[in-house]
Write a protein that holds these residues in place. Structure first.
Motif, PDB file in Angstrom:
ATOM      1  N   PRO A   1       0.810  -1.222   0.000  1.00  0.00           N
ATOM      2  CA  PRO A   1       0.000   0.000   0.000  1.00  0.00           C
ATOM      3  C   PRO A   1       0.841   1.269   0.000  1.00  0.00           C
ATOM      4  O   PRO A   1       0.312   2.349  -0.245  1.00  0.00           O
ATOM      5  N   CYS A   2       2.129   1.152   0.267  1.00  0.00           N
ATOM      6  CA  CYS A   2       2.944   2.365   0.403  1.00  0.00           C
ATOM      7  C   CYS A   2       3.388   2.925  -0.946  1.00  0.00           C
ATOM      8  O   CYS A   2       3.167   4.095  -1.235  1.00  0.00           O
ATOM      9  N   HIS A   3       4.007   2.105  -1.782  1.00  0.00           N
ATOM     10  CA  HIS A   3       4.525   2.623  -3.056  1.00  0.00           C
ATOM     11  C   HIS A   3       4.149   1.733  -4.226  1.00  0.00           C
ATOM     12  O   HIS A   3       4.692   1.878  -5.317  1.00  0.00           O
ATOM     13  N   GLY A   4       3.269   0.795  -3.993  1.00  0.00           N
ATOM     14  CA  GLY A   4       2.697   0.049  -5.105  1.00  0.00           C
ATOM     15  C   GLY A   4       3.451  -1.171  -5.592  1.00  0.00           C
ATOM     16  O   GLY A   4       3.125  -1.703  -6.652  1.00  0.00           O
ATOM     17  N   SER A   5       4.448  -1.635  -4.869  1.00  0.00           N
ATOM     18  CA  SER A   5       5.119  -2.864  -5.306  1.00  0.00           C
ATOM     19  C   SER A   5       4.117  -4.000  -5.325  1.00  0.00           C
ATOM     20  O   SER A   5       3.181  -4.035  -4.528  1.00  0.00           O
ATOM     21  N   GLN A   6       4.338  -4.923  -6.261  1.00  0.00           N
ATOM     22  CA  GLN A   6       3.453  -6.087  -6.352  1.00  0.00           C
ATOM     23  C   GLN A   6       4.306  -7.341  -6.312  1.00  0.00           C
ATOM     24  O   GLN A   6       5.407  -7.391  -6.867  1.00  0.00           O
ATOM     25  N   PHE A   7       3.770  -8.344  -5.644  1.00  0.00           N
ATOM     26  CA  PHE A   7       4.493  -9.594  -5.464  1.00  0.00           C
ATOM     27  C   PHE A   7       3.588 -10.759  -5.834  1.00  0.00           C
ATOM     28  O   PHE A   7       2.374 -10.722  -5.603  1.00  0.00           O
ATOM     29  N   ALA A   8       4.186 -11.806  -6.372  1.00  0.00           N
ATOM     30  CA  ALA A   8       3.460 -13.047  -6.630  1.00  0.00           C
ATOM     31  C   ALA A   8       3.225 -13.740  -5.287  1.00  0.00           C
ATOM     32  O   ALA A   8       3.855 -13.397  -4.285  1.00  0.00           O
ATOM     33  N   PRO A   9       2.329 -14.727  -5.257  1.00  0.00           N
ATOM     34  CA  PRO A   9       2.083 -15.414  -3.983  1.00  0.00           C
ATOM     35  C   PRO A   9       3.350 -16.022  -3.359  1.00  0.00           C
ATOM     36  O   PRO A   9       3.435 -16.136  -2.143  1.00  0.00           O
ATOM     37  N   ASP A  10       4.335 -16.385  -4.181  1.00  0.00           N
ATOM     38  CA  ASP A  10       5.566 -16.948  -3.609  1.00  0.00           C
ATOM     39  C   ASP A  10       6.565 -15.852  -3.215  1.00  0.00           C
ATOM     40  O   ASP A  10       7.677 -16.138  -2.800  1.00  0.00           O
ATOM     41  N   GLY A  11       6.172 -14.593  -3.347  1.00  0.00           N
ATOM     42  CA  GLY A  11       7.020 -13.488  -2.918  1.00  0.00           C
ATOM     43  C   GLY A  11       7.858 -12.864  -4.018  1.00  0.00           C
ATOM     44  O   GLY A  11       8.536 -11.866  -3.783  1.00  0.00           O
TER      45      GLY A  11
END
Ligand code: FES
Length: 162
Positions: free
Chosen positions: A113-123
């Motif tokens: 929520p801070c800067h919009g990074s996105q990660f897959a379920p495995d990180g």
């Protein structure tokens, strides 16, 4: 020759006259005691040290029986997502590797929520600015109870069989 006006007669009930020196001495003592009293009250009203014991990094987890493969289970009050799939159980940190915000679960993994990074379920990083993937935490069994250690990371892909 000067004459002083006559002093009125003193009653036995009149207080003893006090010299100017004694009066100033007593005033100084009372002032010092008042200052000391107020300073003590001020010290007692200072905020207490806000050092709280942090929760243990190791905690037991009871996975819901209905937990589907690939569906994260986030224990209340913890920043870790626990998964169960055919190969075993594993835990992915929810602390963003950019600046440490706690990522939120999204339909296809996690989003910061801070800067919009996105990660897959495995990180794995799908979108920056996070520089590296979310780490995996050590998962063990203690008897028949699952234990996650948020203080210890393991290589991604390390799973413990159920
Ligand atoms: S802290 Fe997560 S993207 Fe910046």
């Amino acid at each position: 020759m000067t004459t002083h006006p006559a002093q009125p007669p003193r009653s036995r009930l009149d207080p003893e006259p006090i010299s100017r020196r004694d009066f100033l001495g007593q005033a100084a003592w009372w002032t010092a005691l008042s200052v000391l009293g107020f300073a003590t009250l001020g010290i007692l009203r200072l905020p207490k040290a806000a050092v709280l014991s942090s929760p243990s990094k190791k905690f037991r987890v009871k996975l819901p029986d209905s937990l589907a493969p690939g569906q994260p289970f986030i224990p209340p009050g913890r920043s870790v997502a626990v998964y169960r799939d055919a190969e075993g159980i594993y835990a992915v940190s929810l602390r963003c590797t950019h600046l440490g915000c706690i990522v939120k679960s999204s339909p296809d993994g996690f989003e910061c929520p801070c800067h919009g990074s996105q990660f897959a379920p495995d990180g794995t990083v799908r979108k920056g600015p996070a520089p590296v993937r979310l780490p995996w935490h050590k998962v063990t069994f203690s008897g028949d109870q699952l234990v996650v250690d948020e203080g210890e990371t393991v290589p991604p892909g390390t799973k413990v069989s159920a």
